[in-house]
Design an enzyme around this catalytic site. Structure first.
Site, PDB file in Angstrom:
ATOM      1  CG  HIS A   1      -1.974  -1.081   1.166  1.00  0.00           C
ATOM      2  ND1 HIS A   1      -2.834  -1.247   0.101  1.00  0.00           N
ATOM      3  CD2 HIS A   1      -2.264  -2.080   2.044  1.00  0.00           C
ATOM      4  CE1 HIS A   1      -3.611  -2.296   0.331  1.00  0.00           C
ATOM      5  NE2 HIS A   1      -3.283  -2.826   1.500  1.00  0.00           N
TER       6      HIS A   1
ATOM      7  CG  HIS B   1      -6.506  -5.508   1.843  1.00  0.00           C
ATOM      8  ND1 HIS B   1      -5.955  -6.525   2.588  1.00  0.00           N
ATOM      9  CD2 HIS B   1      -7.575  -5.053   2.532  1.00  0.00           C
ATOM     10  CE1 HIS B   1      -6.668  -6.674   3.698  1.00  0.00           C
ATOM     11  NE2 HIS B   1      -7.653  -5.790   3.689  1.00  0.00           N
TER      12      HIS B   1
ATOM     13  CG  ASP C   1      -4.969 -10.290   2.930  1.00  0.00           C
ATOM     14  OD1 ASP C   1      -4.681 -10.746   1.802  1.00  0.00           O
ATOM     15  OD2 ASP C   1      -4.750  -9.118   3.259  1.00  0.00           O
TER      16      ASP C   1
END
Lengths: 555, 435
Positions: B111, B152, B239
């Site tokens: 990120h 994500h 995840d």
């Protein structure tokens, strides 16, 4: 008085030590097929004219288990594994009688699948039909929960004379190593015990009544009696005898290298700040990785008697040994012959060495002096390279905290201690690149080491306060704990249980020597809240010496 | 029979570092993975080499990021070791020590964007991006593909390579309409200098092994075959696992292993994944075995059955339609991309740093150039830093872009409004703060 005996491949060395230092020492030839007889002979010679009642203990380093494993004369043993999910369990196949059972324990010690009675019955039938009498049973994560191992062992106990459950061999996580260790432990059990019986009866026949200890690969001893159920711990005690020996002969080791140069091989070990390095996860025995705690030692095929010849126009040295050096009546040229030609060694019939060197020189088109120097230097070069590679390997060991990586801790060593028969000759060459030290009595350093080693023992504790249990696998202890269980409780528990164990087993040590060497505590989080602690401790008596001999050397 | 590969493992659990005491990115995140790998004897296998991470230098970071006010202020030692772990992984592969490598390092990085003012989405420094620049500047490698399999969207990595025609970025993730950071839609396909070189595959919640592997087979693999990268990198977030506490997907350890077996990345770098007991030990084991070409068919989470986590027919149908559109978009972007023209593209955006609560405003100018990959200029400010600027030149910068950069550098240095000015000059290997 203390007796130290190191049974080596070629020689058996023995020393008798009292408070003043070495009283007597001797070297006898090892009779490979009768080790207990070899020990008797050595003891008889050593104790001649000595008051036998003054002998307090005998510390014994022996090759009985190492030889049985290397020569593959171990007993047929069944290996039963309970792997659960993960890597392919067939990778762990070690011997013909290998069984894989259903059942699973996870990393926190929770049983996620039970044993299948049907499968277990099948294994029992198989063992019974094949006439096998020794067995190893190992489950994955048995160091966190030994129930599946214990249940299987219990079920098979009537069929076997001896069963090793994996969890008693090590508290560390490594399923494949525990399988190998437990297997070897069972496979050498009978041979080791019959050896022990005969050592005890022979010693009694000689009129010696004292405690007998066995040297382990970690540089410590355990009572012979105690080692009967843990025979695998007696493997590879030779290098550890030498390492402990050099510690006894020289107290200021700092960061240095130890070379034990023999006829065929050289064993290399490292000291950091005077402390011998250990193998990270355990010893390698006959190519198999085990969890047997062991001092770090690398063996290379270079020694005084290494076979020297010319291949494709260049000198080749070792790794094989064809026999004694030419100067001592051997069959072919050796490194020693080069030392003799160079005048570094005064040994046997010089002319025989010279003849061979001159012949090789002619073939190479060099002078005999250059040829002999190349042989001597070539042998030392191989040793130096191995020293460098061992140091590099040590320096590249993985680090797991930010602190360690930023510190980037690395070692380097300039001092080399050399022991073994040809120590002085190799030292002459190696001193060009290292500070070389050859201590007095170096030729019996191994026996001195064996004599002065202390009893060692270690165990580990794992506690999970969320699940509410604690285990000390090596001592077979598991109990429930409450959520308040703290690091302090864990420390008290591990010390207390180990002391109780030592008492039960009648092992006398100074309790002050017990130390907690590892202490980690992780706070477990569920969601965003603390749910408990994961505690891990290791407790041990560090390998060490009951005392050193250096004082006497200085007199 | 699979071919065994030599696999380098950089295992760096950072047992002495956490964002905060109860933050998911904390000390014991890799503890049970470590236990599982130790118990399996993974580090003992002949085909495994365990390597110590390096420590990334400030220059390594500055080849990739604009850090304001400077590198020291936005990183801790742990970030430098984590990025250094990724660098070590690349070095091991490119220097032939091993065939493939896996950096199991933390903290994660995907990120972290082009500009760095602090921590967002648990990340400060983009480990993969730092590694990519290390590879390009040291080994003469040109074309690199990054496949991000974290749940994500890899918005940081996308941002960094948005306009880079030589880096293909593919992200498979839970649809941004249902999860942080909210981006990664199918129409985000790359900047003006690199049309089609960003590929987003936003999968619906409850996608299981079937859906992931379908997207791999029908989107990722055909696009990789077309792009022909010299190096494939997997941003290996874990995840998507059915047990992850902060996401809603149904991927399994076996699924992750199969994905890696299909992708065959040269280098994998761990990203997110916070089911530290139920997922990470098994997923990491599966990835390691698959990367080493070993049998992973016995890797299974306790209690896992495929039927329990199977995706619905609706999900299957949705994914199939989605994949068709994404593949068609990629190939049409390729077909429609004419020769690059000389032009300037301006954009501005607000970037929120959730972990540190920073609000950044960034203005950017992308110069597309007919002779090179073009110049990139940013102006950035936040509630931590006053206005700063960054100038970036590509490896193949042409003479005109070099001159333009020099003019801008001088101008920015003299302009009072800029607090800091950072230069990333890849052509002349000049990485520094000029103000």
């Amino acid at each position: 008085m203390i007796i130290g005996i190191d049974v080596g491949g070629t020689h058996t060395d023995a020393v008798l030590i009292d408070s003043t230092g070495i009283v007597k020492k001797n070297k006898t030839l090892t009779r490979k097929h009768d080790l207990s007889d070899t020990i008797s002979l050595s003891l008889a010679e050593l104790t001649e004219g000595i008051d036998l009642s003054s002998i307090k203990k005998i510390n014994l380093s022996t090759t009985i288990t190492t030889n049985a494993i290397i020569e593959n004369t171990v007993e047929k043993t069944a290996t039963v594994i309970i792997p659960g999910p993960g890597a392919n369990p067939n990778n762990h196949l070690i011997d013909e009688y290998f069984f894989i059972l259903k059942g699973s324990i996870d990393h926190r010690g929770e049983i996620t699948e039970q044993l299948s009675n049907e499968e277990l019955e099948k294994v029992k039938r198989n063992i019974s039909e094949s006439g096998i009498k020794t067995m190893a049973v190992v489950s994955k994560f048995s160091t966190r929960n030994s129930l599946l191992e214990d249940e299987t062992a219990e079920q098979c106990s009537s069929l076997c004379d001896f069963i090793t459950p994996g969890h008693i061999t090590s508290g560390s996580l490594n399923f494949p190593r525990r399988i190998n260790t437990a297997y070897y432990n069972s496979a050498v059990w009978r041979a080791f015990n019959s050896f022990s019986d005969s050592v005890i009866s022979n010693t009694e026949k000689l009129g010696i009544k004292c405690e007998i200890n066995i040297l382990k690969a970690d540089g410590g001893t355990i009572p012979l009696r105690y080692s009967r159920t843990r025979p695998v711990e007696s493997v590879l005690s030779g290098p550890s005898a030498s390492i402990m020996g050099i510690m006894a002969l020289h107290s200021t080791l700092k960061t240095s290298v130890l070379l034990d140069i023999g006829g065929t091989t050289t064993d290399i070990s490292l000291f950091v700040e005077g402390i011998p390095l250990i193998e990270k996860d355990g010893a390698k025995i006959n190519g198999k990785l085990t969890s047997v705690r062991s001092l770090l030692s690398r063996s290379i095929g270079i020694g005084g008697d290494s076979f020297v010849r010319i291949e494709n126009g260049t000198i080749k040295i070792g790794p094989e040994r064809k026999g004694a050096p030419l100067c001592l009546g051997g069959p072919s040229p050796t490194v020693i012959d080069a030392f003799v030609f160079l005048g570094i060694a005064e040994l046997g019939d010089k002319r025989k060495s010279a003849e061979a060197i001159i012949k090789m020189a002619a073939e190479l088109g060099d002078t005999p002096e250059v040829t002999a120097a190349r042989i001597a230097e070539g042998a030392c070069e191989k040793i130096s390279r191995e020293i460098t590679s061992l140091i590099d390997e040590t320096n590249s060991r993985p680090l797991y905290t930010v602190h360690e990586v930023i510190e980037n801790y690395t070692i380097s060593a300039d001092t080399v201690f050399i022991i073994g028969a040809p120590a002085g000759f190799f030292g002459e060459i190696l001193k060009k690149n290292y500070e070389v030290i050859i201590p007095e009595h170096h030729e019996v350093a191994n026996a001195v080491g064996a004599a002065l080693c202390k009893t060692t023992i270690q165990c580990s504790l794992f506690a999970d306060t969320t699940s509410g249990y604690m285990s000390i696998p090596e001592l077979n202890i598991e109990k429930e704990i409450n959520s308040e269980y703290s690091m302090g409780d864990a420390e008290t528990d591990i010390l207390q249980h180990l002391k109780e164990h030592l008492k039960t087993e009648n092992i006398r040590i100074n309790y002050d020597d017990l130390e907690i060497t590892e202490r980690t505590s992780f706070k477990m989080i569920k969601g965003y809240y603390s749910s408990g602690y994961d505690l891990r401790l290791k407790c041990q008596i560090k390998p060490g010496l009951s005392r050193t001999l250096e004082k006497r050397g200085a007199e | 029979m699979k071919t065994k590969k030599k696999l380098g493992l950089i295992f760096f659990p950072a047992y002495d570092w956490a964002i905060s005491p109860t933050h998911p990115e904390r000390e014991e995140r890799l503890l049970y993975t470590h236990d599982q790998l130790m118990e399996e004897g993974i580090f003992d296998l002949d085909c495994m080499t365990e390597l110590r991470p390096l420590v990334a230098s400030n220059e390594d970071i500055m080849k990739c990021h604009f850090c304001f006010p400077d590198v020291e202020s936005v990183t801790t030692e742990s970030h430098l070791v984590s990025a250094g772990g990724a660098i070590r992984a690349a070095k091991a592969v490119l220097e032939g020590e091993v065939d493939r490598s896996f950096a199991l390092v933390r903290p994660p990085g995907h990120h972290a964007m082009k500009t760095v003012h602090g921590n967002r989405g648990f990340c400060n420094i983009n480990n993969e991006a730092v590694m990519v620049e290390y590879i390009r500047s040291n080994y003469g490698i040109k074309k690199i593909a990054i496949v991000d399999t974290d749940c994500h969207h890899g918005d940081g990595t996308q941002d960094i390579f948005w306009n880079d025609p030589d880096v293909l970025f593919i992200s498979l993730h839970q649809d941004g309409r249902t999860l942080y950071p909210g981006s990664g839609h199918i129409d985000e396909t790359g900047g003006p200098g690199a049309p089609g070189k960003t590929v987003n595959i936003p999968l619906p919640p409850n996608t299981s092994d079937e859906g992931f592997l379908y997207a791999m087979e029908h989107v990722v693999m055909p696009i990789l075959d077309d792009f022909k990268p010299e190096i494939i990198i997997n941003s290996a977030g874990q995840d998507n696992h059915y047990s992850d506490p902060i996401t809603n997907m149904n991927f399994s350890a076996m699924g992750y292993a199969k994905l890696n077996d299909m992708l065959k990345p040269h280098i994998a770098v761990l990203e997110g994944g916070y089911s530290i007991q139920g997922a990470l030990p098994y997923v990491n084991l599966g990835i390691i075995l698959a990367m080493a070409g070993l049998d992973y068919s016995h890797v299974k989470e306790p209690g896992f059955t495929e039927s329990k986590y199977r995706q619905s027919g609706e999900v299957t149908e949705y994914i199939s339609g989605l994949c068709d559109i994404i593949v068609a978009d990629y190939f049409s972007a390729k077909k429609n991309a004419g020769p690059r023209k000389d032009s300037v593209h301006m954009a501005s955006r607000n970037i929120y740093y959730d972990t540190d609560g920073i609000q950044e405003t960034r203005k950017e100018e992308i110069y597309t150039c007919s002779k090179c990959s073009g110049l990139y200029v940013i102006e950035s400010s936040s509630n931590r830093n006053s206005l700063s600027a960054g100038i970036e030149l590509p490896y193949d910068a042409c003479e005109r872009c070099l001159q333009l950069a020099d003019t801008l550098a001088e101008k920015f240095t003299n302009e009072k409004k800029f607090h800091r000015v950072q230069l990333i000059d890849r052509k002349r290997r000049n990485f520094k703060y000029i103000k």
